[in-house]
Structure formats: C-alpha cells, structure tokens
Scaffold this motif. Structure first.
Motif, PDB file in Angstrom:
ATOM      1  N   VAL A   1     -13.782 -27.228   6.524  1.00 31.44           N
ATOM      2  CA  VAL A   1     -13.547 -28.085   5.520  1.00 31.44           C
ATOM      3  C   VAL A   1     -11.790 -28.580   5.352  1.00 31.44           C
ATOM      4  CG1 VAL A   1     -13.654 -28.962   3.250  1.00 31.44           C
ATOM      5  CG2 VAL A   1     -15.667 -27.853   4.491  1.00 31.44           C
ATOM      6  N   CYS A   2     -11.086 -27.460   5.453  1.00 27.07           N
ATOM      7  CA  CYS A   2      -9.761 -27.382   5.323  1.00 27.07           C
ATOM      8  C   CYS A   2      -9.060 -28.252   6.485  1.00 27.07           C
ATOM      9  CB  CYS A   2      -9.212 -26.075   5.082  1.00 27.07           C
ATOM     10  SG  CYS A   2      -7.308 -26.187   4.876  1.00 27.07           S
ATOM     11  N   HIS A   3      -9.771 -28.131   7.825  1.00 27.21           N
ATOM     12  CA  HIS A   3      -9.379 -28.882   8.825  1.00 27.21           C
ATOM     13  C   HIS A   3      -9.755 -30.173   8.801  1.00 27.21           C
ATOM     14  CE1 HIS A   3      -8.599 -29.445  13.181  1.00 27.21           C
ATOM     15  NE2 HIS A   3     -10.066 -30.103  13.175  1.00 27.21           N
ATOM     16  N   LEU A   4     -10.615 -30.636   8.207  1.00 23.78           N
ATOM     17  CA  LEU A   4     -11.223 -32.004   7.903  1.00 23.78           C
ATOM     18  C   LEU A   4     -10.270 -32.745   6.988  1.00 23.78           C
ATOM     19  CD1 LEU A   4     -14.943 -31.702   7.576  1.00 23.78           C
ATOM     20  CD2 LEU A   4     -13.750 -32.282   9.673  1.00 23.78           C
ATOM     21  N   VAL A   5      -9.632 -31.867   6.072  1.00 21.39           N
ATOM     22  CA  VAL A   5      -8.555 -32.565   5.179  1.00 21.39           C
ATOM     23  C   VAL A   5      -7.305 -32.861   6.095  1.00 21.39           C
ATOM     24  CG1 VAL A   5      -7.068 -31.939   3.285  1.00 21.39           C
ATOM     25  CG2 VAL A   5      -9.348 -31.219   3.020  1.00 21.39           C
ATOM     26  N   ILE A   6      -7.022 -31.980   6.988  1.00 22.87           N
ATOM     27  CA  ILE A   6      -5.978 -32.265   7.965  1.00 22.87           C
ATOM     28  C   ILE A   6      -5.895 -33.493   8.771  1.00 22.87           C
ATOM     29  CG2 ILE A   6      -4.128 -31.155   9.556  1.00 22.87           C
ATOM     30  CD1 ILE A   6      -4.988 -28.578   8.326  1.00 22.87           C
ATOM     31  N   ASP A   7      -7.298 -33.455   9.310  1.00 21.76           N
ATOM     32  CA  ASP A   7      -7.732 -34.436   9.900  1.00 21.76           C
ATOM     33  C   ASP A   7      -7.652 -35.996   9.499  1.00 21.76           C
ATOM     34  OD1 ASP A   7      -8.207 -33.241  12.537  1.00 21.76           O
ATOM     35  OD2 ASP A   7     -10.596 -33.056  12.360  1.00 21.76           O
TER      36      ASP A   7
END
Length: 207
Positions: A38-44
């Motif tokens: 989910v944190c990676h999705l924020v960065i995406d």
C-alpha cells in the motif's frame, strides 16, 4: 483512459475495505507485507501526478507496452527505493494513516488522469510517452498489484475483468508470444510474471 480510472478505482476501493489486521498479512510481492504494498501504491500515485505535470516537447520514445522493461532477475529488496518503501510503511504506524494518505493522493491522481489530454506528451524515467500511453501502461501496474494485494486475502475483491484482459494482452505483446489459452486471465498473469510457478509459462520480471 477509462480503463486506467476503472482499474485504479477498484484498487483504491479494495484497500479502503481492508481491516487493520489485513495490513500485516503477506502480499504477492516477495518480502512485502500488505502495508508495504500500500505504501508503494502511494508512491505510484505520486509518480502519476508528477508525470502528468511534466509536459515534454519531444517525440515519444516509448508506448504503453515498451514502457516496461524485462529484468534479468526479480527484485531482491536491496534496491534503496525498495528498502525505503518498507521503512516508510513501518513509519506510518497505524493502518488508518496509510489508508488516508492513499485515498488522498490516490484520488488526486485519479482526477489528474481524468483531466489529462491523452495526446499530451509527458516525461518519466528519462523517456517520453503520450499521456494516454502512460496511463494505459499503468493499467498493468494497477492490475498486477491488485492481484498482489489479494494474494492472501481471499475475502477481498480482485481487479476488474477488463483490466485483467488488457494486462494479459500487454504481457503477451511484451513476451512476443500468447499465454496458454487454457489459463484464465488471472492465472496467466500470475504465471506469466513469476508470481505463481508454472510448467506452461516462461515468466517475465517487469520493471
């Protein structure tokens, strides 16, 4: 453009419906918990906003398929950005903070995509694409990560059928060969990207 919005909205809805306990479960990304994903999705989502706000006056160098590169090996977690993602996810502490941040920046990315001119050329990763091709490329990103999200959460809805079909078509074009017709779109994508062992498919690691 519509498929980007549909795939992204479905992924945001899936994350919004997770329980606090779900964030501590493993994801389909090796070495990452759901909270890390989910944190990676924020960065995406931040990347989408940055790219759409980076117009370029140059001819496109990539399209939605050639945007993706085939890697020699899967990520090991040693990459500084991968390691940073895990530390950032842990720093949030409470799952609701991750949910809030993803909803906030994710909704903005969705609005920016809906307002984008598909013919506008944008720059990212030292390459140039039309906004339409860039957003189409991200259908693959959202779909695969949606599968990663639900890998160990059987009660959570998976990606929409249209996104699965488009991602399969893109993966087949990248591979230069069709995936076995006997496999469903979900099974073909899991096998075709090395997320599930298969004797029928030579997996591709995309980056």
């Amino acid at each position: 453009m519509d498929l980007f919005s549909q795939s992204w909205a479905a992924l945001l809805k899936a994350v919004a419906g997770l329980s606090d306990e779900d964030f501590a479960q493993p994801s389909g990304c090796a070495g990452w918990l759901v909270r890390d994903l989910v944190c990676h999705l924020v960065i995406d989502a931040q990347d989408v906003l940055i790219t759409l706000a980076t117009p370029v006056d140059a001819e496109p160098t990539r399209n939605s398929v050639t945007y993706w590169e085939v890697l020699d090996a899967p990520p090991t977690g040693d990459d500084p950005l991968d390691a940073l993602t895990v530390r950032l996810a842990a720093a949030y502490g409470e799952p609701w903070l991750l949910r809030f941040h993803l909803d906030d920046v994710g909704s903005a990315a969705g609005r920016a995509a809906a307002l984008a001119d598909p013919a506008q050329r944008v720059g990212t990763r030292d390459e140039v694409l039309t906004a339409g091709d860039y957003l189409d490329a991200y259908v693959l990103e959202w779909t695969l990560h949606h599968l990663d999200l639900v890998a160990h959460l059987p009660g959570t809805a998976g990606p929409p059928a249209e996104g699965l079909a488009r991602t399969r078509a893109m993966l087949e074009e990248i591979a230069g060969t069709p995936l076995p017709a006997s496999l469903s779109d979900t099974d073909a994508l899991l096998a075709g990207t090395g997320r599930r062992p298969s004797d029928e498919v030579v997996p591709l690691i995309l980056g």
